[in-house]
Design a protein around this motif. Structure first.
Motif, PDB file in Angstrom:
ATOM      1  N   THR A 143       0.844  -1.192   0.000  1.00 33.62           N
ATOM      2  CA  THR A 143       0.000   0.000   0.000  1.00 33.62           C
ATOM      3  C   THR A 143       0.879   1.241   0.000  1.00 33.62           C
ATOM      4  O   THR A 143       1.400   1.627   1.045  1.00 33.62           O
ATOM      5  N   PRO A 144       1.086   1.881  -1.138  1.00 32.40           N
ATOM      6  CA  PRO A 144       1.941   3.071  -1.165  1.00 32.40           C
ATOM      7  C   PRO A 144       1.409   4.190  -0.269  1.00 32.40           C
ATOM      8  O   PRO A 144       0.220   4.527  -0.316  1.00 32.40           O
ATOM      9  N   ASP A 145       2.294   4.758   0.533  1.00 37.60           N
ATOM     10  CA  ASP A 145       1.899   5.861   1.421  1.00 37.60           C
ATOM     11  C   ASP A 145       1.291   7.018   0.632  1.00 37.60           C
ATOM     12  O   ASP A 145       0.347   7.660   1.100  1.00 37.60           O
ATOM     13  N   GLU A 146       1.839   7.284  -0.557  1.00 34.87           N
ATOM     14  CA  GLU A 146       1.359   8.424  -1.333  1.00 34.87           C
ATOM     15  C   GLU A 146      -0.111   8.257  -1.720  1.00 34.87           C
ATOM     16  O   GLU A 146      -0.875   9.236  -1.727  1.00 34.87           O
ATOM     17  N   ILE A 147      -0.516   7.045  -2.038  1.00 34.20           N
ATOM     18  CA  ILE A 147      -1.918   6.819  -2.391  1.00 34.20           C
ATOM     19  C   ILE A 147      -2.822   7.062  -1.188  1.00 34.20           C
ATOM     20  O   ILE A 147      -3.877   7.705  -1.305  1.00 34.20           O
ATOM     21  N   ILE A 148      -2.402   6.580  -0.032  1.00 33.75           N
ATOM     22  CA  ILE A 148      -3.180   6.808   1.190  1.00 33.75           C
ATOM     23  C   ILE A 148      -3.292   8.306   1.462  1.00 33.75           C
ATOM     24  O   ILE A 148      -4.383   8.822   1.757  1.00 33.75           O
ATOM     25  N   GLU A 149      -2.173   9.017   1.370  1.00 35.57           N
ATOM     26  CA  GLU A 149      -2.169  10.456   1.668  1.00 35.57           C
ATOM     27  C   GLU A 149      -3.050  11.237   0.703  1.00 35.57           C
ATOM     28  O   GLU A 149      -3.789  12.142   1.117  1.00 35.57           O
ATOM     29  N   ARG A 150      -2.989  10.886  -0.563  1.00 36.16           N
ATOM     30  CA  ARG A 150      -3.832  11.573  -1.553  1.00 36.16           C
ATOM     31  C   ARG A 150      -5.311  11.311  -1.304  1.00 36.16           C
ATOM     32  O   ARG A 150      -6.137  12.217  -1.431  1.00 36.16           O
ATOM     33  N   ILE A 190      -3.397   7.208 -10.470  1.00 32.66           N
ATOM     34  CA  ILE A 190      -3.193   6.721  -9.102  1.00 32.66           C
ATOM     35  C   ILE A 190      -2.602   5.314  -9.142  1.00 32.66           C
ATOM     36  O   ILE A 190      -1.650   4.991  -8.422  1.00 32.66           O
ATOM     37  N   TYR A 191      -3.152   4.463 -10.007  1.00 33.61           N
ATOM     38  CA  TYR A 191      -2.635   3.102 -10.112  1.00 33.61           C
ATOM     39  C   TYR A 191      -1.170   3.111 -10.552  1.00 33.61           C
ATOM     40  O   TYR A 191      -0.378   2.242 -10.146  1.00 33.61           O
ATOM     41  N   ALA A 192      -0.780   4.111 -11.334  1.00 31.42           N
ATOM     42  CA  ALA A 192       0.619   4.228 -11.765  1.00 31.42           C
ATOM     43  C   ALA A 192       1.556   4.457 -10.575  1.00 31.42           C
ATOM     44  O   ALA A 192       2.712   4.021 -10.597  1.00 31.42           O
ATOM     45  N   ILE A 193       1.067   5.134  -9.542  1.00 26.63           N
ATOM     46  CA  ILE A 193       1.870   5.325  -8.325  1.00 26.63           C
ATOM     47  C   ILE A 193       2.168   3.969  -7.690  1.00 26.63           C
ATOM     48  O   ILE A 193       3.287   3.699  -7.233  1.00 26.63           O
ATOM     49  N   PHE A 194       1.159   3.108  -7.660  1.00 24.63           N
ATOM     50  CA  PHE A 194       1.314   1.745  -7.137  1.00 24.63           C
ATOM     51  C   PHE A 194       2.349   0.973  -7.960  1.00 24.63           C
ATOM     52  O   PHE A 194       3.245   0.322  -7.400  1.00 24.63           O
ATOM     53  N   LEU A 195       2.268   1.071  -9.280  1.00 24.21           N
ATOM     54  CA  LEU A 195       3.223   0.372 -10.144  1.00 24.21           C
ATOM     55  C   LEU A 195       4.644   0.881  -9.928  1.00 24.21           C
ATOM     56  O   LEU A 195       5.600   0.096  -9.859  1.00 24.21           O
ATOM     57  N   ASP A 196       4.800   2.192  -9.815  1.00 26.15           N
ATOM     58  CA  ASP A 196       6.123   2.775  -9.614  1.00 26.15           C
ATOM     59  C   ASP A 196       6.719   2.397  -8.258  1.00 26.15           C
ATOM     60  O   ASP A 196       7.930   2.168  -8.148  1.00 26.15           O
ATOM     61  N   GLU A 197       5.879   2.351  -7.246  1.00 27.46           N
ATOM     62  CA  GLU A 197       6.350   2.051  -5.888  1.00 27.46           C
ATOM     63  C   GLU A 197       7.028   0.681  -5.839  1.00 27.46           C
ATOM     64  O   GLU A 197       8.059   0.496  -5.192  1.00 27.46           O
ATOM     65  N   PHE A 198       6.441  -0.294  -6.534  1.00 33.10           N
ATOM     66  CA  PHE A 198       6.921  -1.669  -6.426  1.00 33.10           C
ATOM     67  C   PHE A 198       7.529  -2.205  -7.726  1.00 33.10           C
ATOM     68  O   PHE A 198       7.846  -3.389  -7.806  1.00 33.10           O
ATOM     69  N   ARG A 199       7.672  -1.322  -8.736  1.00 31.65           N
ATOM     70  CA  ARG A 199       8.242  -1.714 -10.029  1.00 31.65           C
ATOM     71  C   ARG A 199       7.496  -2.909 -10.634  1.00 31.65           C
ATOM     72  O   ARG A 199       8.095  -3.834 -11.170  1.00 31.65           O
ATOM     73  N   TYR A 200       6.185  -2.873 -10.525  1.00 22.81           N
ATOM     74  CA  TYR A 200       5.345  -3.942 -11.049  1.00 22.81           C
ATOM     75  C   TYR A 200       5.039  -3.739 -12.531  1.00 22.81           C
ATOM     76  O   TYR A 200       4.931  -2.600 -12.998  1.00 22.81           O
ATOM     77  N   PRO A 201       4.798  -4.839 -13.263  1.00 21.98           N
ATOM     78  CA  PRO A 201       4.183  -4.702 -14.588  1.00 21.98           C
ATOM     79  C   PRO A 201       2.705  -4.374 -14.411  1.00 21.98           C
ATOM     80  O   PRO A 201       2.105  -4.717 -13.380  1.00 21.98           O
ATOM     81  N   SER A 202       2.101  -3.719 -15.386  1.00 21.43           N
ATOM     82  CA  SER A 202       0.687  -3.341 -15.265  1.00 21.43           C
ATOM     83  C   SER A 202      -0.182  -4.519 -15.677  1.00 21.43           C
ATOM     84  O   SER A 202      -0.605  -4.636 -16.826  1.00 21.43           O
ATOM     85  N   THR A 203      -0.462  -5.399 -14.736  1.00 25.86           N
ATOM     86  CA  THR A 203      -1.198  -6.620 -15.027  1.00 25.86           C
ATOM     87  C   THR A 203      -2.712  -6.457 -14.879  1.00 25.86           C
ATOM     88  O   THR A 203      -3.455  -7.355 -15.267  1.00 25.86           O
ATOM     89  N   VAL A 204      -3.145  -5.341 -14.323  1.00 24.13           N
ATOM     90  CA  VAL A 204      -4.578  -5.190 -14.014  1.00 24.13           C
ATOM     91  C   VAL A 204      -5.197  -3.962 -14.656  1.00 24.13           C
ATOM     92  O   VAL A 204      -6.289  -4.033 -15.228  1.00 24.13           O
ATOM     93  N   ASN A 205      -4.523  -2.819 -14.597  1.00 27.64           N
ATOM     94  CA  ASN A 205      -5.109  -1.565 -15.073  1.00 27.64           C
ATOM     95  C   ASN A 205      -4.569  -1.241 -16.467  1.00 27.64           C
ATOM     96  O   ASN A 205      -3.358  -1.076 -16.654  1.00 27.64           O
ATOM     97  N   SER A 206      -5.467  -1.123 -17.439  1.00 19.84           N
ATOM     98  CA  SER A 206      -5.063  -1.008 -18.843  1.00 19.84           C
ATOM     99  C   SER A 206      -4.550   0.370 -19.231  1.00 19.84           C
ATOM    100  O   SER A 206      -3.928   0.526 -20.281  1.00 19.84           O
ATOM    101  N   ALA A 207      -4.794   1.380 -18.400  1.00 21.16           N
ATOM    102  CA  ALA A 207      -4.460   2.753 -18.797  1.00 21.16           C
ATOM    103  C   ALA A 207      -3.352   3.375 -17.954  1.00 21.16           C
ATOM    104  O   ALA A 207      -2.977   4.528 -18.176  1.00 21.16           O
ATOM    105  N   ALA A 208      -2.804   2.623 -17.001  1.00 14.84           N
ATOM    106  CA  ALA A 208      -1.846   3.209 -16.059  1.00 14.84           C
ATOM    107  C   ALA A 208      -0.450   3.359 -16.624  1.00 14.84           C
ATOM    108  O   ALA A 208       0.321   4.220 -16.175  1.00 14.84           O
TER     109      ALA A 208
END
Length: 317
Positions: free
Chosen positions: A10-17, A258-276
């Motif tokens: 859970t990225p802190d930035e997403i919670i704060e926003r 917002i989902y892009a923040i999650f991807l950047d935080e953990f260096r994930y591939p975008s497996t769920v959100n098509s526009a991030a």
């Protein structure tokens, strides 16, 4: 908003926003396994709004009437969910009646290449006797049995007694003697401190703990033989104290920026959100294509006892 999520998820930035935009306080607790999540929910009378189980436990919780049906009129950002995620969720929650995909991924292997020079880049690494006492497996029944099943060419959801016997023998005879610990919580810290040279882990657990200047000495890979695939989903508990703001959080999370923040935080591939992807700033640690041979863990139903019996021999004998 009371949120119960996996550690390092859970990225802190997403919670704060979210707190700022909706003038709400988010209270976050963490768990290390689906079993821990489920046990805590069963032992308590609730108190959480959103929890994020994997598909097999989402299925169990649906069947046990633990979840609130979702109001799709409050979730317009469902339009951004990838087709692969939709297809996978059809196996346990057709039409997202109770769940919204959070992330699809898999556990892999992290190797400290300063300490280990030659090794197979597959699950058989855990059978390397020369690495005994320097390796860890996840303290997660379906994950550990799943990687052994994949190694032997079986489904990660097999219920065949002969196949399960071979799985138990592989783990107990060839892998377990080399394992220092079954660990689903502190593997990142232990890997960083040199206690583990080889770790069965999720990438975020390692890369959140190891300083970035040391990443060049980490080989993280997903074995080509495949293994268990997970799809974690956001669900609202049937007795959630704040279901309206819970819907707002789920919808907020899937805004592409917002989902892009999650991807950047953990260096994930975008497996769920098509526009991030157009909003992300990082390169993922692994590619979507690496998951092609991985198989979704499903609810085993009445066959769960077979797995539990094997797990007892692995963990407690």
């Amino acid at each position: 908003l009371y949120l119960f999520n996996w550690t390092y998820y859970t990225p802190d930035e997403i919670i704060e926003r979210f707190e700022k935009e909706f003038s709400v306080k988010v209270v976050l607790d963490n768990y290390a396994s689906n079993e821990e999540l489920y046990t805590k929910l069963k032992a308590s009378r609730g108190g959480y709004d959103i929890v994020i189980p994997s598909a097999d436990y989402t299925s169990i919780m649906i069947k046990q009437d633990m979840l609130l049906p979702l109001d799709h009129s409050k979730l317009p950002n469902l339009k951004y969910i990838e087709e692969k995620a939709r297809q996978l969720s059809e196996q346990y929650d057709p039409g997202y009646q109770y769940s919204v995909p959070y992330f699809i991924g898999a556990a892999g292997v992290a190797v400290n290449t300063d300490k280990v020079k030659e090794y197979p880049r597959d699950w058989t690494i855990f059978g390397q006797k020369e690495l005994a006492g320097k390796m860890q497996l996840l303290d997660d029944m379906h994950e550990v049995l799943g990687i052994a099943q994949a190694t032997l060419g079986f489904s990660v959801n097999t219920t065949d007694p002969d196949e399960l016997a071979q799985v138990a023998d592989l783990i107990n005879t060839e892998w377990k003697p080399n394992i220092i610990k079954f660990d689903a919580e502190a593997m990142g810290k232990a890997f960083n401190q040199g206690e583990y040279w080889v770790s069965h882990t999720y990438p975020e657990n390692i890369f959140e703990e190891v300083p970035e200047e040391m990443w060049d000495s980490i080989d993280f890979f997903l074995p080509e033989d495949g293994g268990p695939l997970y799809i974690d989903s956001m669900v609202i508990l049937a007795n959630a104290p704040n279901p309206d703001i819970a819907h707002e959080f789920i919808n907020f999370f899937h805004r592409p920026e917002i989902y892009a923040i999650f991807l950047d935080e953990f260096r994930y591939p975008s497996t769920v959100n098509s526009a991030a992807d157009e909003f992300r700033e990082s390169e993922p640690f692994y590619d979507m294509e690496m998951l092609d041979n991985y198989e979704l863990k499903v609810d085993l139903g009445e066959h769960l006892d077979k797995y539990n019996a094997i797990w007892q021999t692995i963990r407690y004998h």
